[in-house]
Scaffold this motif. Sequence first.
Motif, mmCIF file in Angstrom:
data_model
loop_
_atom_site.group_PDB
_atom_site.id
_atom_site.type_symbol
_atom_site.label_atom_id
_atom_site.label_comp_id
_atom_site.label_asym_id
_atom_site.label_seq_id
_atom_site.Cartn_x
_atom_site.Cartn_y
_atom_site.Cartn_z
ATOM 1 N N VAL A 1 -23.501 -24.623 -33.417
ATOM 2 C CA VAL A 1 -22.945 -25.006 -32.125
ATOM 3 C C VAL A 1 -23.393 -23.943 -31.137
ATOM 4 N N GLU A 2 -24.195 -24.379 -30.170
ATOM 5 C CA GLU A 2 -24.726 -23.434 -29.195
ATOM 6 C C GLU A 2 -23.668 -23.121 -28.146
ATOM 7 N N LYS A 3 -23.285 -21.850 -28.086
ATOM 8 C CA LYS A 3 -22.306 -21.380 -27.112
ATOM 9 C C LYS A 3 -23.029 -21.029 -25.815
ATOM 10 N N ASP B 1 -23.171 -19.738 -31.960
ATOM 11 C CA ASP B 1 -24.086 -18.703 -31.486
ATOM 12 C C ASP B 1 -24.644 -19.125 -30.142
ATOM 13 N N THR B 2 -25.078 -18.156 -29.352
ATOM 14 C CA THR B 2 -25.701 -18.473 -28.070
ATOM 15 C C THR B 2 -27.155 -18.886 -28.245
ATOM 16 N N ASP B 3 -27.719 -18.672 -29.443
ATOM 17 C CA ASP B 3 -29.103 -19.028 -29.737
ATOM 18 C C ASP B 3 -29.149 -19.696 -31.112
ATOM 19 N N VAL B 4 -29.647 -20.927 -31.167
ATOM 20 C CA VAL B 4 -29.652 -21.694 -32.416
ATOM 21 C C VAL B 4 -30.465 -20.981 -33.493
ATOM 22 N N ASP C 1 -31.255 -17.782 -33.813
ATOM 23 C CA ASP C 1 -30.558 -16.576 -34.260
ATOM 24 C C ASP C 1 -29.376 -16.923 -35.166
ATOM 25 N N GLY C 2 -28.659 -17.996 -34.824
ATOM 26 C CA GLY C 2 -27.537 -18.429 -35.651
ATOM 27 C C GLY C 2 -27.983 -18.843 -37.040
ATOM 28 N N ALA D 1 -27.020 -16.953 -40.492
ATOM 29 C CA ALA D 1 -26.370 -17.729 -41.548
ATOM 30 C C ALA D 1 -27.154 -17.644 -42.864
ATOM 31 N N ALA D 2 -28.468 -17.682 -42.781
ATOM 32 C CA ALA D 2 -29.302 -17.572 -43.987
ATOM 33 C C ALA D 2 -29.128 -16.211 -44.644
ATOM 34 N N ARG D 3 -29.063 -15.182 -43.826
ATOM 35 C CA ARG D 3 -28.864 -13.824 -44.344
ATOM 36 C C ARG D 3 -27.503 -13.709 -45.016
#
Length: 144
Positions: free
Chosen positions: A41-43, A83-86, A88-89, A93-95
């Motif tokens: 969800v892009e904030k 997150d503000t960037d898809v 980066d989110g 999440a993968a990490r």
Amino acid sequence: MGKGRFDHVLVAVAGEDDATATAAALARNLDADRVTVVHVVEKAGGAPDKAGVEQSETAAEASFAAFREGYHGGEVTTRVVFDTDVADGLVRAAREADADAVVFTPRGGSWFERALTGNVARDLMDAADRPVVAIPDAGTGADA
């Protein structure tokens, strides 16, 4: 052509139709023991968000249900990420999930739409700290 093989992949979905297509594409192209399905969800980052938290979580749950309905592979877990960037989110999440790779199906749209909205796939590949795997939609490919 044989299927790719991973122990654990993180799969990005953006809505019910995308989740259905991604589940079919994943089943066709990769084998994985575990799949973490993520809806980002892009904030807006200080501005009003496009949708409220409850509405976003409801949409994510519908996406997860559509994915589960279409995917009959390994263990599936789900996660909503804000997150503000898809890109980066997804990387974060993968990490956190310790996924072997991030998997997605490229989304359509004209070059103009991608230029206006940004290219999440490109940003994901630039930011990723693990393999990023683009799998073709189940309706495409040599033996489709």
